[in-house]
Design an enzyme around this catalytic site. Structure first.
Site, PDB file in Angstrom:
ATOM      1  N   LYS A 122      41.639  67.784 -16.661  1.00  0.00           N
ATOM      2  CA  LYS A 122      40.246  68.227 -16.767  1.00  0.00           C
ATOM      3  C   LYS A 122      40.093  69.280 -17.864  1.00  0.00           C
ATOM      4  CE  LYS A 122      37.899  68.375 -13.000  1.00  0.00           C
ATOM      5  NZ  LYS A 122      37.979  68.808 -11.616  1.00  0.00           N
ATOM      6  N   ARG A 162      37.429  74.905 -10.368  1.00  0.00           N
ATOM      7  CA  ARG A 162      37.851  73.536 -10.035  1.00  0.00           C
ATOM      8  C   ARG A 162      39.314  73.306 -10.417  1.00  0.00           C
ATOM      9  NH1 ARG A 162      33.527  69.820 -12.886  1.00  0.00           N
ATOM     10  NH2 ARG A 162      33.500  68.548 -11.022  1.00  0.00           N
ATOM     11  N   GLY A 177      39.520  64.044  -5.543  1.00  0.00           N
ATOM     12  CA  GLY A 177      39.187  64.519  -4.199  1.00  0.00           C
ATOM     13  C   GLY A 177      40.319  65.163  -3.433  1.00  0.00           C
ATOM     14  N   MET A 192      42.154  67.910  -4.214  1.00  0.00           N
ATOM     15  CA  MET A 192      42.240  69.380  -4.226  1.00  0.00           C
ATOM     16  C   MET A 192      40.849  69.980  -4.167  1.00  0.00           C
ATOM     17  SD  MET A 192      45.423  70.033  -6.711  1.00  0.00           S
ATOM     18  CE  MET A 192      44.878  68.901  -7.919  1.00  0.00           C
ATOM     19  N   ARG A 212      37.425  61.623 -18.016  1.00  0.00           N
ATOM     20  CA  ARG A 212      38.837  61.258 -17.795  1.00  0.00           C
ATOM     21  C   ARG A 212      38.937  59.738 -17.830  1.00  0.00           C
ATOM     22  NH1 ARG A 212      38.809  62.989 -11.420  1.00  0.00           N
ATOM     23  NH2 ARG A 212      37.188  61.572 -10.796  1.00  0.00           N
ATOM     24  N   HIS A 249      34.501  58.730  -2.165  1.00  0.00           N
ATOM     25  CA  HIS A 249      35.938  58.888  -1.972  1.00  0.00           C
ATOM     26  C   HIS A 249      36.586  57.571  -1.538  1.00  0.00           C
ATOM     27  CE1 HIS A 249      39.458  59.808   0.576  1.00  0.00           C
ATOM     28  NE2 HIS A 249      39.750  60.582  -0.443  1.00  0.00           N
ATOM     29  N   SER A 270      75.191  38.800  -9.863  1.00  0.00           N
ATOM     30  CA  SER A 270      73.813  39.126  -9.486  1.00  0.00           C
ATOM     31  C   SER A 270      73.892  40.339  -8.562  1.00  0.00           C
ATOM     32  CB  SER A 270      73.168  37.936  -8.778  1.00  0.00           C
ATOM     33  OG  SER A 270      71.867  38.282  -8.407  1.00  0.00           O
ATOM     34  N   CYS A 299      68.981  40.649  -7.807  1.00  0.00           N
ATOM     35  CA  CYS A 299      68.170  39.856  -6.885  1.00  0.00           C
ATOM     36  C   CYS A 299      67.811  40.603  -5.611  1.00  0.00           C
ATOM     37  CB  CYS A 299      68.854  38.529  -6.567  1.00  0.00           C
ATOM     38  SG  CYS A 299      70.393  38.746  -5.680  1.00  0.00           S
ATOM     39  N   TYR A 349      68.380  39.281 -16.514  1.00  0.00           N
ATOM     40  CA  TYR A 349      67.165  38.888 -15.782  1.00  0.00           C
ATOM     41  C   TYR A 349      66.993  39.715 -14.516  1.00  0.00           C
ATOM     42  CZ  TYR A 349      70.135  36.336 -12.470  1.00  0.00           C
ATOM     43  OH  TYR A 349      71.068  36.027 -11.530  1.00  0.00           O
TER      44      TYR A 349
END
Ligand code: PEP
Ligand code: MG
Length: 886
Positions: free
Chosen positions: A26, A96, A105, A107, A352, A468, A778, A844, A864
């Site tokens: 912020k 803030r 929401g 804090m 933001r 919210h 694997s 895997c 992989y």
């Protein structure tokens, strides 16, 4: 200390490398908006580093810091031409929070700070608006008392509600200055009664109290839960922004709103937001008043009767539209913006990157490439792979008759069913018992975050698309219908009643459709989602960047087909024991397990062979042209043993064994630690005929596919739970022996690989020896995690939370690969490749579908990953991101 507090206009900010790290999101964006020449109320940011200092200093602000804050406040006074606590022209500020990443929401925030019994009069005089001044003061007392002094807000809300009842009005805006005057007195009495102190009149005491409270809210339960869910380190801390107030509640030429530069739900390139005339920011997000839309189009699309901002404040609307365009161009991303209009003047309070649904994220990323705002690489990096899950999730089967009982806003897409619960605790309790729930609340508050996570879906009676519930549900990928004013909830009786008079009790099953906003009675069948063109495009870009292949863990034709459609490049794990769960096969499996002689076992195996062979034919056909790793039997025996009299009876009639014989054989086979028992290749060593049957089924299936002239599949035969060189050698010889037989019988040549799971620490450490006989490894990271830690994968749920609470684990090691387990994988990779340069390496375990673990696999140089079918697109995107981040 001067480097810990920054005026929004400070030149020092330019020199900061990562402004968000120091100033929080912020603070950094407020400073940036100022630099862009946008109207930002003056203010300063107390940096994130102070959060740590605050906690180290016994949760107190030290004197140096207090001095710096006072200095910066003087600067704001100068910029605004007002004075803090002044009796003529008082400066009011907001305080803030603002962490490095936004935690909507989670804090605390305090508005209108600087008002007391005297400054409120000055404010009234200065603005010639007594009602506004009193309204602001009562808001301040309410907010400050709740956030800083810990007086629960219902104490104040009840007073307002009762007062409105006596006065016979519905809305807060119907109350005038005299009404607020009386209520302010009552509010202060409540504070006195609850805290045994007067409401603080000293404006500096108010300011330092508020700053401390914001720092303290970093460690509030809801912030901690949010951090845990979003893997945000607690060491980051929050910054605090102190900013001069501008007022959206001064009259009908004032307003406040929240707006997205594009639609956060479907990604359309159109402004989407809500605003309220004569209100302050929290009225929009808290859902206490239902806001109106910003644009005429949104109003029309939703048949809203309210007046859009475009119509009510046309000039300001045009200015806002221009600013939104500029912000999007500058940040090159969809923005979520908060603004206030004070006497027809527009002020920007926040910008933001907007939270968005997966659908919207994909569309926005692809559109922005078309608009030349970002590159393809940036687009691939923009979408969080974990959120793709929601895109792939079911929608309602529209061919089925459904009973829609209410409608609300389509706040977060996806359709889901579950039992109605009215509290977050109950959602969590039932989730622990594997029951699906829909959390039904009038409105959700940040305290509900655990319930929203535990529930399958969320339904609220109040609140708009930016409430919210909507924001958090979208972030979590939970379907959500919000602001359904057609339902009336009675928490005490645990029911809700719809406007068409349908009564729904706790425990009744409903379905919600977060894409259309429908609430439906009973469970409704759902359909597999259609993959959109944008999705395919993004995936094709991802595929062009990634090096890791993505396979799937699958053993049924249906899952295999789904996975191939999702882009799987083969099967990385076919768990053959899962192929035996079918009712008609389990008897033969039990017969095989319980048989005492090899003849009996062979008889049972002969019954299983055709089933196995048929399964493999189907799977090979679906995966034709791609590799299929078939793992030989690895059953934890206890899963297959007969458990009740009926199962024993059935088995007795097939085997001819008496019930007692079956029971005693079952007892003989009982293991204290089945996970460490007679499983994996240990079974193959004791009963080679089982693995022989399986190999025969694989090879005969391959011959069948060859006859059908299908593109050949390369089966990779995988031996489970190997820890020694001798085990893999014996097993490999067995596979080759059977292959030879099948080749000779069919007079054909078959190609295959033999390899092993690496799922035991010894196997990883002795990988060089094992690689002498293995053409692939694997990594079975489920067992490897279990055995490295010595933590049972079946029982860890009972205490893992304590480990996370105590910061022993950042994250469940069965979800994301642990460092130590990672070291073993690295050792095995190096040693395996040293022995056999061409060895294929994959993973895997469940980690194969986890983006963080995929990043690790990419860095380690595996070939992989393999994961469940629905995770395949997640893995494709995560693999591309891993490559791009290298
Ligand atoms: C593993 O252990 O990681 C694995 C994939 O095997 P299973 O989960 O079947 O034990
Ligand atoms: Mg295993």
């Amino acid at each position: 200390m001067s480097n810990l507090v920054f005026n929004f206009k400070s030149k020092k900010i330019k020199k900061i490398k990562n402004p968000k790290f120091i100033l929080g999101g912020k603070g950094a964006n407020l400073a940036q908006m100022g630099k862009l020449g946008l109207p930002v109320p003056p203010g300063f940011t107390i940096s994130t580093g102070v959060c740590e200092i605050f906690y180290k200093n016994n949760k107190k602000l030290n004197l140096k810091l207090i001095k710096s804050i006072k200095q910066e406040l003087k600067q704001i006074e100068k910029e605004c031409g007002k004075k803090f606590g002044d009796l003529e022209n008082p400066l009011l500020v907001s305080v803030r929070s603002g962490a490095r990443v936004s935690m909507p929401g989670m804090m605390d925030t305090i508005l209108n700070l600087g008002l007391n019994d005297d400054t409120v009069k000055a404010l009234a005089k200065k603005t010639s608006n007594m009602r506004f001044a009193k309204d602001s003061y009562r808001r301040f007392i309410q907010m400050y008392s709740n956030v800083v002094l810990g007086v629960e807000s219902y104490n104040f809300e009840e007073l307002i509600e009762n007062y409105k009842l006596t006065k016979g009005v519905l809305l807060d805006t119907d109350l005038d200055e005299n009404d607020w005057d009386g209520l302010i007195k009552d509010f202060k009495n409540v504070v006195k009664e609850k805290t045994k102190k007067q409401f603080p009149q000293d404006v500096y005491e108010q300011l330092f109290g508020a700053i401390s409270a914001v720092f303290l809210s970093w460690e509030s339960n809801r912030a901690k839960v949010y951090r845990k869910l979003n893997q945000i380190p607690s060491a980051w801390g929050t910054a605090v922004n102190v900013q001069s107030m501008v007022f959206g509640n001064m009259g009908n030429d004032c307003a406040t709103g929240v707006v997205f530069t594009r639609n956060p739900s479907n990604g359309k390139n159109e402004i989407y937001g809500e605003y309220l005339i004569n209100a302050q920011g929290e009225d929009v997000v808290a859902g206490t008043r239902t806001p109106n839309y910003i644009t005429k189009k949104a109003n029309k699309d939703s048949n809203s009767k309210g007046k859009s901002m475009e119509e009510a404040m046309p000039k300001v609307y045009v200015q806002l539209k221009k600013i939104l365009k500029l912000l999007e161009k500058f940040y090159k991303d969809m923005q979520d913006v908060e603004f206030t209009v004070e006497n027809s003047k527009l002020w920007m309070l926040q910008t933001r990157s907007g939270k968005r649904t997966a659908k919207s994220a994909v569309k926005i990323a692809v559109d922005m490439v078309k608009e030349k705002l970002i590159t393809k690489k940036e687009a691939v990096l923009r979408v969080d792979p974990n959120t793709l899950d929601t895109l792939l999730h079911p929608t309602l089967d529209e061919t089925k008759e459904v009973k829609t009982i209410a409608k609300g806003l389509p706040a977060s897409p996806g359709a889901t069913s579950g039992k109605v619960v009215f509290s977050s605790d109950e959602a969590e309790r039932l989730n622990g018992m594997m029951q699906d729930t829909i959390l039904v609340r009038v409105e959700t508050s940040p305290e509900d975050i655990h319930g929203m996570h535990a529930a399958k879906g969320i339904l609220t009676a109040r609140g708009g698309m930016t409430s919210h519930a909507a924001v958090v549900a979208r972030g979590m990928g939970r379907p959500c219908v919000s602001g359904s004013s057609e339902i009336d909830i009675n928490y005490e009786q645990k029911i809700f009643r719809t406007s068409s008079n349908v009564e729904v009790k706790e425990g009744d099953v409903i379905t919600i459709d977060g894409s259309t906003g429908r609430v439906i009675l009973d469970k409704v069948p759902t359909l597999k989602p259609e993959i959109s063109g944008d999705f395919s495009k993004l995936m094709s870009w991802a595929d062009s960047y990634r090096k890791l292949k993505v396979r799937t863990n699958s053993e049924t034709p249906l899952d295999t087909k789904t996975a191939r459609e999702f882009g799987a490049e083969g099967i990385g794990l076919c768990r053959t024991e899962h192929m035996f769960f079918d009712e008609d096969r389990i008897l033969s499996v039990r017969e095989m397990i319980l048989s005492k002689t090899i003849e009996d076992r062979n008889k049972a195996l002969a019954k299983l062979l055709p089933h196995q062979k048929n399964d493999f034919i189907q799977i090979f056909e679906i995966m034709s042209g791609l590799p299929v790793t078939v793992r030989l039997l690895d059953p934890p025996l206890h899963e297959f043993l007969p458990k009740n009299d009926k199962e024993i009876g059935d088995l007795s009639s097939v085997t001819g064994l008496s019930d007692n014989e079956i029971k005693s054989r079952t007892e003989e086979l009982h293991e204290h630690n089945p996970m460490l028992g007679h499983r994996g290749c240990r079974l193959g060593i004791s009963f080679p005929e089982i693995y022989e049957m399986q190999c025969r089924a694989i090879f005969e299936a391959l011959v069948e596919c060859k006859k059908k002239k299908l593109k050949s599949t390369m089966p990779e035969i995988m031996i489970p739970l190997v820890s020694t060189e001798a085990e893999i050698k014996i097993m490999k010889d067995l596979v080759i022996r059977v292959a030879k037989k099948v080749q000779d019988e069919n007079n054909t040549k078959i190609s295959f690989l033999v390899g092993t799971m690496i799922e035991l620490p010894r196997a990883a450490i002795k990988a060089k020896d094992i690689a002498k006989h293995a053409e692939f490894f694997s990594f079975g990271t489920n067992d490897l995690t279990q055995t490295t830690f010595g933590i049972s994968r079946d029982d860890s749920g009972k205490f893992l939370n304590d480990y996370i609470e105590n910061k022993i684990f950042d994250i469940d090691p069965f979800v994301s690969i642990d460092e130590g387990v990672g070291d073993l994988i690295e050792i095995a990779t190096l040693k395996g490749r040293k022995q056999n340069k061409k060895i294929k390496l994959g993973i895997c375990g469940e980690h194969g579908g986890d983006p963080k673990s995929i990043n690790f696999c990419s860095k380690t140089g595996l070939n992989y990953v393999s994961c469940s079918p629905y995770r395949v697109p997640v893995a494709r995107l995560a693999a591309a991101q891993a490559e791009l981040k290298k």
